[in-house]
Design a protein around this motif. Structure first.
Motif, short mmCIF file in Angstrom:
data_model
loop_
_atom_site.label_atom_id
_atom_site.label_comp_id
_atom_site.label_asym_id
_atom_site.label_seq_id
_atom_site.Cartn_x
_atom_site.Cartn_y
_atom_site.Cartn_z
N GLN A 33 26.28 53.73 73.62
CA GLN A 33 24.87 53.41 73.39
C GLN A 33 24.76 52.14 72.55
N VAL A 34 23.73 51.36 72.85
CA VAL A 34 23.55 50.05 72.24
C VAL A 34 22.48 50.10 71.17
N GLY A 35 22.78 49.46 70.03
CA GLY A 35 21.84 49.37 68.92
C GLY A 35 21.91 48.00 68.28
N THR A 36 21.09 47.81 67.25
CA THR A 36 21.01 46.54 66.54
C THR A 36 21.32 46.77 65.06
N ILE A 37 22.17 45.93 64.49
CA ILE A 37 22.44 46.01 63.05
C ILE A 37 21.21 45.50 62.31
N VAL A 38 20.62 46.36 61.48
CA VAL A 38 19.41 45.99 60.76
C VAL A 38 19.64 45.86 59.25
N GLU A 39 20.81 46.31 58.79
CA GLU A 39 21.13 46.16 57.38
C GLU A 39 22.63 46.27 57.20
N ILE A 40 23.16 45.46 56.27
CA ILE A 40 24.57 45.50 55.91
C ILE A 40 24.66 46.13 54.52
N LEU A 41 25.45 47.19 54.42
CA LEU A 41 25.54 47.96 53.18
C LEU A 41 26.96 47.95 52.64
N ALA A 42 27.09 48.20 51.34
CA ALA A 42 28.40 48.34 50.68
C ALA A 42 29.33 47.18 51.01
N ASP A 43 28.80 45.96 50.92
CA ASP A 43 29.60 44.74 51.18
C ASP A 43 30.28 44.76 52.54
N GLY A 44 29.59 45.28 53.55
CA GLY A 44 30.12 45.28 54.91
C GLY A 44 30.94 46.49 55.27
N ALA A 45 31.01 47.48 54.38
CA ALA A 45 31.75 48.71 54.68
C ALA A 45 30.94 49.64 55.57
N VAL A 46 29.61 49.45 55.58
CA VAL A 46 28.70 50.28 56.37
C VAL A 46 27.60 49.38 56.93
N PHE A 47 27.19 49.68 58.17
CA PHE A 47 26.11 48.95 58.82
C PHE A 47 25.03 49.93 59.24
N GLU A 48 23.79 49.64 58.88
CA GLU A 48 22.67 50.43 59.36
C GLU A 48 22.33 49.93 60.76
N VAL A 49 22.46 50.82 61.74
CA VAL A 49 22.24 50.45 63.14
C VAL A 49 21.04 51.22 63.66
N GLU A 50 20.12 50.48 64.24
CA GLU A 50 18.90 51.07 64.79
C GLU A 50 19.02 51.15 66.31
N PHE A 51 18.70 52.31 66.85
CA PHE A 51 18.73 52.54 68.29
C PHE A 51 17.30 52.70 68.77
N SER A 52 16.93 51.91 69.78
CA SER A 52 15.56 51.89 70.29
C SER A 52 15.54 52.14 71.78
N ASP A 53 14.41 52.66 72.26
CA ASP A 53 14.26 52.88 73.70
C ASP A 53 13.79 51.60 74.38
N ARG A 54 13.53 51.67 75.67
CA ARG A 54 13.12 50.48 76.44
C ARG A 54 11.78 49.93 76.00
N ASN A 55 10.99 50.73 75.31
CA ASN A 55 9.68 50.28 74.82
C ASN A 55 9.76 49.74 73.40
N GLY A 56 10.96 49.70 72.83
CA GLY A 56 11.14 49.17 71.49
C GLY A 56 10.89 50.19 70.39
N GLN A 57 10.71 51.45 70.76
CA GLN A 57 10.49 52.51 69.77
C GLN A 57 11.84 53.00 69.25
N THR A 58 12.01 52.99 67.94
CA THR A 58 13.24 53.46 67.34
C THR A 58 13.34 54.98 67.50
N TYR A 59 14.47 55.45 68.01
CA TYR A 59 14.68 56.89 68.10
C TYR A 59 15.77 57.37 67.15
N GLU A 60 16.55 56.44 66.56
CA GLU A 60 17.54 56.84 65.56
C GLU A 60 17.96 55.61 64.77
N SER A 61 18.23 55.82 63.49
CA SER A 61 18.76 54.78 62.61
C SER A 61 19.87 55.44 61.80
#
Length: 88
Positions: A33-61
């Motif tokens: 599944q494809v998502g977008t990195i929306v935040e870099i945490l802990a100096d790059g040890a963790v990435f907040e990734v947002e998953f959105s549907d075809r309409n641009g609605q986020t269904y998981e972060s």
């Protein structure tokens, strides 16, 4: 018969498109599944990734470790980008 693989170390960046490399049943997310990195945490040890549907609605972060994602590329790699060629 041999196969060639390109091995690259790509540091994910803010707004990169990434694909999951593993199944996360607790979030109902499948491998690939494809998502977008929306935040870099802990100096790059963790990435907040947002998953959105075809309409641009986020269904998981979800906060993900680098080994749980791979950066997607939409253009061929340039010769200077290839760090190592491995023959298997």
């Amino acid at each position: 018969m041999s196969n060639q693989y390109i091995i690259n170390e790509v540091t994910p960046k803010l707004l990169d498109l990434v694909a999951l490399t593993s199944y996360l049943p607790e979030y109902n997310l499948l491998r690939g599944q494809v998502g977008t990195i929306v935040e870099i945490l802990a100096d790059g040890a963790v990435f907040e990734v947002e998953f959105s549907d075809r309409n641009g609605q986020t269904y998981e972060s979800v906060g993900l470790r680098p080994e749980q994602i791979m950066v997607l590329h939409f253009e061929p790699a340039s010769p200077s980008f290839v760090s190592e060629m491995v023959t298997a």
